[in-house]
Write a protein that holds these residues in place. Structure first.
Motif, PDB file in Angstrom:
ATOM      1  N   LYS A  61       0.819  -1.221   0.000  1.00 44.83           N
ATOM      2  CA  LYS A  61       0.000   0.000   0.000  1.00 44.83           C
ATOM      3  C   LYS A  61       0.853   1.272   0.000  1.00 44.83           C
ATOM      4  N   TYR A  62       2.080   1.175   0.459  1.00 47.77           N
ATOM      5  CA  TYR A  62       2.981   2.329   0.466  1.00 47.77           C
ATOM      6  C   TYR A  62       3.221   2.836  -0.959  1.00 47.77           C
ATOM      7  N   LEU A  63       3.212   1.930  -1.931  1.00 43.96           N
ATOM      8  CA  LEU A  63       3.410   2.339  -3.327  1.00 43.96           C
ATOM      9  C   LEU A  63       2.299   3.274  -3.792  1.00 43.96           C
ATOM     10  N   TYR A  64       1.055   2.970  -3.431  1.00 43.40           N
ATOM     11  CA  TYR A  64      -0.059   3.857  -3.797  1.00 43.40           C
ATOM     12  C   TYR A  64       0.116   5.225  -3.152  1.00 43.40           C
ATOM     13  N   GLY A  96      16.389 -14.625 -10.101  1.00 40.04           N
ATOM     14  CA  GLY A  96      15.405 -15.697  -9.981  1.00 40.04           C
ATOM     15  C   GLY A  96      14.026 -15.181 -10.318  1.00 40.04           C
ATOM     16  N   LYS A  97      13.139 -15.236  -9.345  1.00 44.12           N
ATOM     17  CA  LYS A  97      11.758 -14.812  -9.546  1.00 44.12           C
ATOM     18  C   LYS A  97      11.491 -13.397  -9.039  1.00 44.12           C
ATOM     19  N   ILE A  98      12.539 -12.643  -8.714  1.00 47.66           N
ATOM     20  CA  ILE A  98      12.411 -11.281  -8.201  1.00 47.66           C
ATOM     21  C   ILE A  98      12.950 -10.301  -9.241  1.00 47.66           C
ATOM     22  N   LEU A  99      12.167  -9.270  -9.545  1.00 46.64           N
ATOM     23  CA  LEU A  99      12.552  -8.243 -10.494  1.00 46.64           C
ATOM     24  C   LEU A  99      12.706  -6.916  -9.767  1.00 46.64           C
ATOM     25  N   ILE A 132       3.984  -7.235  -5.294  1.00 46.25           N
ATOM     26  CA  ILE A 132       4.659  -5.987  -5.669  1.00 46.25           C
ATOM     27  C   ILE A 132       4.947  -5.247  -4.370  1.00 46.25           C
ATOM     28  N   GLU A 133       6.210  -4.935  -4.161  1.00 50.51           N
ATOM     29  CA  GLU A 133       6.625  -4.334  -2.886  1.00 50.51           C
ATOM     30  C   GLU A 133       7.524  -3.124  -3.127  1.00 50.51           C
ATOM     31  N   ALA A 134       7.326  -2.091  -2.323  1.00 53.95           N
ATOM     32  CA  ALA A 134       8.169  -0.904  -2.414  1.00 53.95           C
ATOM     33  C   ALA A 134       9.622  -1.272  -2.148  1.00 53.95           C
ATOM     34  N   LEU A 186       9.959  -3.821  -6.130  1.00 52.74           N
ATOM     35  CA  LEU A 186      10.338  -5.200  -6.420  1.00 52.74           C
ATOM     36  C   LEU A 186       9.083  -5.971  -6.793  1.00 52.74           C
ATOM     37  N   VAL A 187       9.229  -6.872  -7.750  1.00 54.83           N
ATOM     38  CA  VAL A 187       8.103  -7.689  -8.188  1.00 54.83           C
ATOM     39  C   VAL A 187       8.498  -9.159  -8.055  1.00 54.83           C
ATOM     40  N   GLN A 188       7.635  -9.938  -7.398  1.00 52.97           N
ATOM     41  CA  GLN A 188       7.831 -11.380  -7.318  1.00 52.97           C
ATOM     42  C   GLN A 188       6.886 -12.024  -8.319  1.00 52.97           C
TER      43      GLN A 188
END
Length: 77
Positions: free
Chosen positions: A5-8, A49-52, A73-75, A25-27
């Motif tokens: 929610k911090y991204l919003y 790996g699976k993290i962008l 999706i994480e800040a 970061l995106v998993q």
């Protein structure tokens, strides 16, 4: 699918003109993930790996949320 929610907050609560670009970061489900369609403002800087590690706008985040292969999706703080 979980979105930080911090991204919003970061994308919408400011007085700056124009689009706000934020790091995040995106998993994803698989190591060879590619977007199903063009995602506005998204830049992928690295994959582990699976993290962008990415930057993008609120439009980017909303588009990623529509992809069922995106897990989180994480800040990037």
């Amino acid at each position: 699918m979980i979105t930080d929610k911090y991204l919003y907050y970061k994308c919408t609560n400011n007085n700056l003109p124009g689009k706000i670009i934020v790091p995040f970061l995106v998993q994803v489900e698989t190591k060879n993930w590619e977007p199903l369609k063009k995602i506005p403002d998204l830049k992928i800087f690295s994959k582990m790996g699976k993290i962008l590690a990415c930057t993008g706008s609120l439009d980017s985040i909303r588009s990623l949320e529509q992809d069922p292969r995106v897990i989180k999706i994480e800040a990037s703080k």
